[in-house]
Design an enzyme around this catalytic site. Structure first.
Site, mmCIF file in Angstrom:
data_model
loop_
_atom_site.group_PDB
_atom_site.id
_atom_site.type_symbol
_atom_site.label_atom_id
_atom_site.label_comp_id
_atom_site.label_asym_id
_atom_site.label_seq_id
_atom_site.Cartn_x
_atom_site.Cartn_y
_atom_site.Cartn_z
ATOM 1 N N HIS A 150 2.367 10.782 -0.095
ATOM 2 C CA HIS A 150 3.299 9.647 -0.024
ATOM 3 C C HIS A 150 2.582 8.340 0.329
ATOM 4 O O HIS A 150 2.756 7.321 -0.338
ATOM 5 C CB HIS A 150 4.412 9.908 0.994
ATOM 6 C CG HIS A 150 5.199 8.663 1.275
ATOM 7 N ND1 HIS A 150 6.090 8.127 0.369
ATOM 8 C CD2 HIS A 150 5.162 7.799 2.318
ATOM 9 C CE1 HIS A 150 6.592 6.999 0.857
ATOM 10 N NE2 HIS A 150 6.046 6.773 2.035
ATOM 11 N N CYS B 282 10.841 5.546 -3.192
ATOM 12 C CA CYS B 282 9.490 5.949 -3.603
ATOM 13 C C CYS B 282 9.530 6.967 -4.743
ATOM 14 O O CYS B 282 10.426 7.800 -4.801
ATOM 15 C CB CYS B 282 8.747 6.535 -2.396
ATOM 16 S SG CYS B 282 7.067 7.071 -2.787
ATOM 17 N N ASP C 191 -19.988 3.069 -0.790
ATOM 18 C CA ASP C 191 -20.257 1.932 0.092
ATOM 19 C C ASP C 191 -21.724 1.930 0.499
ATOM 20 O O ASP C 191 -22.514 2.797 0.095
ATOM 21 C CB ASP C 191 -19.315 1.941 1.296
ATOM 22 C CG ASP C 191 -19.537 3.159 2.157
ATOM 23 O OD1 ASP C 191 -20.484 3.920 1.900
ATOM 24 O OD2 ASP C 191 -18.756 3.362 3.095
ATOM 25 N N CYS D 42 6.938 9.114 -5.389
ATOM 26 C CA CYS D 42 5.857 10.101 -5.219
ATOM 27 C C CYS D 42 6.403 11.527 -5.231
ATOM 28 O O CYS D 42 7.602 11.747 -5.103
ATOM 29 C CB CYS D 42 5.096 9.837 -3.916
ATOM 30 S SG CYS D 42 5.900 10.492 -2.442
ATOM 31 N N ASP E 194 -9.930 -0.786 -0.016
ATOM 32 C CA ASP E 194 -10.033 0.635 0.328
ATOM 33 C C ASP E 194 -9.700 0.777 1.793
ATOM 34 O O ASP E 194 -9.933 -0.136 2.599
ATOM 35 C CB ASP E 194 -11.456 1.161 0.106
ATOM 36 C CG ASP E 194 -12.381 0.754 1.234
ATOM 37 O OD1 ASP E 194 -12.791 -0.424 1.278
ATOM 38 O OD2 ASP E 194 -12.665 1.584 2.120
ATOM 39 N N CYS F 14 8.393 12.476 -1.952
ATOM 40 C CA CYS F 14 9.754 11.934 -1.855
ATOM 41 C C CYS F 14 10.683 12.560 -2.899
ATOM 42 O O CYS F 14 11.894 12.627 -2.703
ATOM 43 C CB CYS F 14 9.723 10.414 -1.982
ATOM 44 S SG CYS F 14 9.046 9.628 -0.489
#
Lengths: 392, 392
Positions: free
Chosen positions: A354, A323, A103, A325, A284, A328
């Protein structure tokens, strides 16, 4: 208006954007960079200091993230951009072979640092770390980002707070435009010297929630170069949500359709869908890891939940049963609650995995829905379920 | 003296120890448990609250750890042993299919909690978390550990500080022995009721650094049952190193050769080798993760180093060039130094992985050296290099 408008649009150019589908203003595309393709819409995790807090980059990749962000302001202060350069640049430093965006430092000096002076030649500020004095000029901000070596770098901007009045916002626009010209001149100079990796400079459109200023600034910014993409700054900084949505609708008409639009600092799951619905492509936010530090997780059926809650004490379901991930797949709410209550670091790490996957996947699903033309009905239903869950 | 001395020694018994080799007093063996074999000497990572701080158990396994420790005192207070039981026991709770050992809580109540009363029937103490009053009796400590369901559980002991005089240490021994009988009675009662996983109860030999008390207590403890192993408590609690080594030499002669000896709370790399040299088999310590939190790492050539040091600023070597851990494979000192200086969690995590692997591997190498008869010369050379590095 580019110095080389033909080559910058070649298929072999290091940067390009392909618009694959539209569903109303919502867009699905692919942003190509020297470090790989980014299917959009895409959520970029934030690696402020060259680390997505608590995670290794293999986990960031496993969460499906394609492009990550790092902070110019923070890396300039610590460890210093010249050190990062001498260690091989940011990709090598943070062990990430994918695309990186840095940035402008504008948001950080205006929000974290103690400002001493905002002048036409730059901003004098005190470091939030040790109070030492520094000055960011447009040229220095480009130098820093060239040294860091991210794929996409940002022009230096003045980012007024959400409630800035018309005069303040107008003055910030003027300065941001003047800085953009200087950033571009510096960028072209450095590029001509060679020896650097391929980079592209994105301008930042400011103007807070003043429609006339947004329209005017977008026009001025687009006239200043043939940019490979445009960043939308000065939103998600305290303004009312309807004002943000109206501004995005306005900009959707003002920004070129064949270039990606990066909405800086957004956001939460509902904001992501609302912004995708209004034509934004890149996002973001530190929320996935910051929320994790507070024990908070996003779920599709129950909205945002805090794992501290006593109702999770014996709950053997995963955080979000739908989910995919790693957290999970392997951990239940009861164990995560224990870790959160006990203040164990593992909680932050597992919830970060997660939350990050949740945001990345939401953007992935939005992309698929744009592709098959079901984005708007799907997103309405998703938001309704998410918000109902929260109020339960 | 066991209730069932024959079956407890059968090859099909859930617990057994096989002594494979000796090199002087140093031993190489295999401790078999219902959750797998533990080649000894072995370093056990500490998962105080059901998590080895900052790591997932896949990383603990990847570091080569075979058996982990969890804390009775901490888990009793939070989240509570009955909750852990109802969630399937500690193995399921902390996602670890390998062997687990829980400590007695004795060391913790005597070091962390505010003691109200040490009585023959137990210890009244205040929680370090909220000041609430609790009482540990030998029976409760066995009940808690049965509920947690570790493979190896410890008898409740009184653990006086390193400087305890003869009278104090003698009184602690007397109480620890009386508590051992009560622990064993309770353990046998619960075992007879069935419905529990196979567990074994280890006694703890106390006596500080008073030779006569150590000798007497070891004899009394061994007479009290046919234990599958013995723990050595009350060392590494502030006494002088030579006193610790002398005590271990004394106990090497007093403890049965065909059962593992677990030296509680040890330790650092040099202590590990010194204790292996004196016939100890199992070790635990929070040092790998605690040191990581302070930015400290162990190296074979430079001793213990703190990554904060300015000399690592541009050092692109791994923490320990000879190490095979995930951190040394992928990260350099310059990046780790940046993370440590910036206070990033990833530093703690990556250094924990390294420090843990360092200790586990040191025990692995010691085992191999005992096997080929080169332990003592290797360990002398190793210690010399390690200590020279530290003073550089």
């Amino acid at each position: 208006m580019s110095a080389d408008p033909v080559s910058s649009r070649r298929a072999t150019a290091p940067f390009s954007y392909r618009l694959d589908a539209r569903d109303g203003p919502a867009r699905a595309g692919v942003f190509t960079t020297p470090h790989g393709d980014v299917p959009t819409p895409s959520f970029m995790p934030v690696g402020t200091l060259g680390t997505v807090k608590g995670l290794v980059m293999e986990e960031v990749a496993a969460a499906g993230a394609r492009m990550v962000l790092a902070n110019t302001y923070h890396l300039y202060l610590r460890p210093g951009h010249e050190l990062v350069r001498s260690l091989g640049g940011l990709h090598a430093f943070m062990r990430w072979d994918g695309p990186i965006l840095t940035d402008s430092g504008g948001y950080q000096v205006f929000s974290h640092a103690e400002i001493r002076q905002v002048r036409d030649d730059g901003v004098v500020f005190k470091s939030h770390l040790d109070g030492s004095s520094h000055m960011f000029t447009p040229e220095l901000v480009v130098d820093i980002q060239r040294a860091l070596g991210a794929d996409v770098i940002m022009a230096f901007d003045e980012c007024p707070p959400g409630g800035a009045d018309h005069a303040h916002a107008r003055e910030a626009n003027r300065r941001t435009l003047a800085w953009l010209h200087r950033c571009r001149t510096r960028f072209d100079e450095l590029k001509a010297r060679g020896g650097y990796p391929a980079q592209t400079l994105f301008p930042i459109v400011q103007g807070n929630v003043h429609d006339d200023l947004r329209r005017e600034h977008a026009g001025q910014v687009l006239e200043a170069g043939d940019w490979q993409g445009t960043a939308i700054g000065g939103l998600s900084v305290g303004e009312a949500k309807p004002d943000m949505w109206r501004t995005l609708e306005l900009l959707d008409g003002a920004l070129p359709a064949d270039r990606p639009r990066y909405l800086m600092g957004v956001g939460y799951p509902d904001d992501l869908l609302e912004a995708i619905a209004r034509g934004c492509d890149l996002f973001d936010c530190v929320a996935p890891t910051r929320n994790a530090r507070h024990g908070t997780a996003w779920t599709s059926g129950e909205g945002q939940v805090n794992l501290k809650a006593a109702r999770f004490r014996e709950d053997t379901r995963p955080v979000d049963p739908g989910c995919d991930c790693g957290t999970c797949a392997r951990y239940d709410r009861a164990y995560l609650r224990h870790l959160v209550v006990a203040g164990e670091w593992l909680a932050i790490r597992l919830l970060s995995v997660h939350n990050l996957r949740f945001m990345v996947r939401l953007a992935e699903e939005a992309r698929a829905r744009v592709g098959d033309g079901s984005f708007h009905s799907w997103s309405r239903a998703w938001l309704e379920r998410y918000k109902q869950g929260e109020t339960r």
